[in-house]
Design an enzyme around this catalytic site. Structure first.
Site, PDB file in Angstrom:
ATOM      1  N   GLN A  57       5.454  78.953   7.439  1.00  0.00           N
ATOM      2  CA  GLN A  57       5.616  77.500   7.398  1.00  0.00           C
ATOM      3  C   GLN A  57       4.579  76.851   6.478  1.00  0.00           C
ATOM      4  O   GLN A  57       4.890  75.933   5.712  1.00  0.00           O
ATOM      5  CB  GLN A  57       5.503  76.934   8.819  1.00  0.00           C
ATOM      6  CG  GLN A  57       5.705  75.427   8.927  1.00  0.00           C
ATOM      7  CD  GLN A  57       5.572  74.931  10.358  1.00  0.00           C
ATOM      8  OE1 GLN A  57       5.199  75.677  11.268  1.00  0.00           O
ATOM      9  NE2 GLN A  57       5.874  73.672  10.569  1.00  0.00           N
ATOM     10  N   HIS A  69       1.067  65.197  19.060  1.00  0.00           N
ATOM     11  CA  HIS A  69       1.288  66.429  18.302  1.00  0.00           C
ATOM     12  C   HIS A  69       1.152  66.174  16.801  1.00  0.00           C
ATOM     13  O   HIS A  69       0.484  66.938  16.086  1.00  0.00           O
ATOM     14  CB  HIS A  69       2.677  66.983  18.615  1.00  0.00           C
ATOM     15  CG  HIS A  69       3.066  68.176  17.800  1.00  0.00           C
ATOM     16  ND1 HIS A  69       2.395  69.377  17.876  1.00  0.00           N
ATOM     17  CD2 HIS A  69       4.060  68.357  16.874  1.00  0.00           C
ATOM     18  CE1 HIS A  69       2.952  70.253  17.047  1.00  0.00           C
ATOM     19  NE2 HIS A  69       3.956  69.652  16.419  1.00  0.00           N
ATOM     20  N   LYS A  90      11.398  78.475  10.588  1.00  0.00           N
ATOM     21  CA  LYS A  90      12.015  77.913  11.787  1.00  0.00           C
ATOM     22  C   LYS A  90      13.447  78.393  12.026  1.00  0.00           C
ATOM     23  O   LYS A  90      13.969  78.246  13.128  1.00  0.00           O
ATOM     24  CB  LYS A  90      12.042  76.380  11.668  1.00  0.00           C
ATOM     25  CG  LYS A  90      10.685  75.717  11.590  1.00  0.00           C
ATOM     26  CD  LYS A  90      10.069  75.543  12.955  1.00  0.00           C
ATOM     27  CE  LYS A  90       8.886  74.604  12.885  1.00  0.00           C
ATOM     28  NZ  LYS A  90       8.361  74.283  14.236  1.00  0.00           N
ATOM     29  N   THR A 146       7.645  69.273  19.303  1.00  0.00           N
ATOM     30  CA  THR A 146       6.652  69.661  20.305  1.00  0.00           C
ATOM     31  C   THR A 146       6.194  68.452  21.114  1.00  0.00           C
ATOM     32  O   THR A 146       5.875  67.397  20.561  1.00  0.00           O
ATOM     33  CB  THR A 146       5.439  70.310  19.625  1.00  0.00           C
ATOM     34  OG1 THR A 146       5.891  71.430  18.862  1.00  0.00           O
ATOM     35  CG2 THR A 146       4.423  70.779  20.648  1.00  0.00           C
TER      36      THR A 146
END
Length: 423
Positions: free
Chosen positions: A240, A131, A253, A350
Site C-alpha cells: 500500500q 483513524h 487491498k 477502520t
C-alpha cells in the site's frame, strides 16, 4: 421472549433476527435464514408453509438476499413482524407444529454459512476522523494530518467485490510491488507482503438502490440501507505504501476482505441510535442531515496465534465515533448519478477512537504506531503486524436491558503466500 432458548449473552435474541444464507453440511442447496439463539430458522421452509405474503415469500425462495433487499423497508418490516410473531412464546403456529419446526429450526452447528448476498460492487470509505488523523500524522506529521478534502466529503475508494469472503475463510498472504534496498538505493521488487494488517470495520448492505443518473437525498438515504455486517479489510501495508503515490489502494487491498455471515437489520439497530459527532466546518447542503445520528455498536478485535490457547483483545472501539454517517456515505456515493444496487457493500473504513490505553485503535498500523510499539499477546509473544497462522476475530454487539443484538464473529486465519503464481 421466544420459545427457542436464548441466553442473555447470546448475540441472537428475538430482538435481533438477522438474515443470512446457509446450507446443510454436505449439501449444496443454499437457503435464506434468520438466527435465534443457537439455531437458524430456514425461511424457505416457512415460505413453503405459507407463513409469508407475497412478494416476501417469493424472495425467501432464493439462495441470496438480493431480491429481499430490493423490496424496500415496508416489506422488510413486514417480514420482521411475521418472524417475531412466529418465534414468540405466545404464538402456537411454529411452537406447536412439530413437523414444520423439525424442518425449519436447525442447530447452527449443523449448517454452513455463506455470503449473504451476491455482491455486485464494493466501496470502502474512510469515515473515522481518529483513524485518518493517526494515519496522516504518521505519514505527514501532526500539522498536516488530515488531507485538505477530508472534512468536506466522505473519502472512499472502489474495492474488489470478487475477493470478499465469508467469516471462517482462510486468506493467503499476498504478494505485490514493494520498495526494497538495492545497490542503487530503493528499488521496486515483486515480493510477498511483509507488513500485513487487519482493519476493524463495518459494512452496510444496500437494499433499495437508485437509478443511474439519479441521486439519493441524505435524509432518506437511511431507508436505502438494508443492514450491517462486520468487515475485516485485510491490508498489505508495504504494498500500500508504494502504490498509493498518488492514487489510492489497489493490490494492497483487493486480495481479500472478510465479512460476518449475519446481516443485522436497521430495524434491529433502531433502539441503539445515538447522536453522531458534530461536524465543523458545516458540510455542503447535500450532506446536511436533519436527524443526524449513529448507532452504539461495541466493536472488538482479537488475535489468536497458531497453537495458542486463548486470543488477545487488541481493539475495543465503537461505531458511534465515526465522523461521517451511514446516510452521508450513500448520499455522497450517489450525488454524481452513480447507481447503487441491492447487495452492494459499503465499508466504513477502520473504526478507531483515541483512548489513553490505546485500546480504541482499529488496526495494527495505529496500534503499533507504524511498527514502533509492539503489542503483547496472551501467549507471551509480541506483534508488530500479523504473522502466518494468526487468526483475527472481530465481534460486535449492541447491549440492551438483559439482551444483546449482536453480529456474531468475523474470523480469518492468515496462511502463507501461495508458492505458485498460477494456482
Amino acid at each position: 421472549m421466544s420459545f427457542v432458548p436464548c441466553e442473555p449473552s447470546s448475540h441472537f435474541p428475538l430482538q435481533n433476527l438477522p438474515y443470512g444464507v446457509f446450507s446443510r453440511r454436505g449439501a449444496h442447496d443454499r437457503r435464506i435464514c434468520t438466527a435465534i439463539g443457537s439455531y437458524v430458522l430456514d425461511l424457505k421452509s416457512l415460505s413453503d408453509a405459507g407463513c409469508f405474503s407475497q412478494p416476501v415469500a417469493a424472495a425467501f425462495q432464493q439462495g441470496t438476499l438480493n431480491d429481499f433487499m430490493a423490496l424496500g423497508r415496508t416489506h422488510w418490516s413486514e417480514a420482521r413482524q411475521t418472524l417475531t410473531q412466529l418465534l414468540s412464546q405466545e404464538s402456537p403456529r411454529l411452537r406447536d407444529d412439530s413437523d414444520l419446526r423439525s424442518k425449519a429450526l436447525l442447530h447452527q452447528a449443523d449448517v454452513e454459512m455463506h455470503l449473504p448476498a451476491s455482491i455486485g460492487d464494493y466501496t470502502d470509505f474512510y469515515l473515522s476522523r481518529e483513524h485518518a488523523t493517526n494515519c496522516g500524522t504518521m505519514l505527514r506529521g501532526a500539522d498536516n494530518a488530515l488531507s485538505p478534502n477530508w472534512l468536506s466529503l466522505p473519502v472512499a475508494y472502489h474495492g474488489r467485490s470478487s475477493s470478499i469472503v465469508v467469516s471462517g475463510t482462510p486468506v493467503h498472504r499476498p504478494r505485490g510491488q514493494v520498495l526494497k534496498d538495492g545497490k542503487d538505493g530503493k528499488q521496486p521488487v515483486l515480493d510477498r507482503c511483509q507488513i500485513l494488517d487487519f482493519e476493524l470495520e463495518m459494512g452496510a448492505f444496500v437494499g433499495r438502490g437508485n437509478g443511474m443518473g439519479t441521486s439519493t437525498d441524505v435524509n432518506s438515504a437511511g431507508d436505502h440501507i438494508f443492514g450491517l455486517v462486520l468487515l475485516n479489510d485485510w491490508s498489505a501495508r508495504d504494498i500500500q505504501k508504494w502504490e498509493m503515490a498518488p492514487l489510492g489502494p489497489f493490490n494492497s487491498k483487493n486480495w481479500a476482505s472478510s465479512i460476518s455471515p449475519w446481516v443485522v437489520t436497521m430495524d434491529a439497530l433502531a433502539p441503539f441510535r445515538c447522536p453522531a459527532p458534530s461536524q465543523a466546518p458545516q458540510a455542503l447542503p447535500y450532506l446536511q442531515e436533519t436527524d443526524r445520528h449513529s448507532f452504539d455498536i461495541c466493536l472488538e478485535a482479537e488475535i489468536l496465534p497458531a497453537g495458542a490457547d486463548e486470543p488477545t483483545r487488541v481493539t475495543l472501539s465503537n461505531l458511534k465515533h465515526l465522523y461521517w454517517t451511514l446516510p452521508q456515505m450513500v448520499a455522497h456515493h450517489t450525488v454524481g448519478g452513480c447507481n447503487l444496487r441491492p447487495g452492494d457493500l459499503l465499508g466504513t473504513g477502520t473504526i478507531s477512537c483515541n483512548t489513553a490505553d490505546r485500546q480504541g485503535l482499529g488496526c495494527l498500523l495505529e496500534k503499533t504506531w507504524n511498527g514502533t510499539k509492539p503489542v503483547k499477546l496472551a501467549d507471551g509473544t509480541e506483534r508488530l503486524y500479523l504473522e502466518n497462522g494468526d487468526t483475527v476475530i472481530l465481534r460486535g454487539y449492541c447491549q440492551g436491558p438483559g439482551y444483546r443484538v449482536g453480529f456474531g464473529e468475523c474470523t480469518g486465519q492468515v496462511l502463507p503466500t501461495r508458492t505458485s503464481m498460477d494456482v
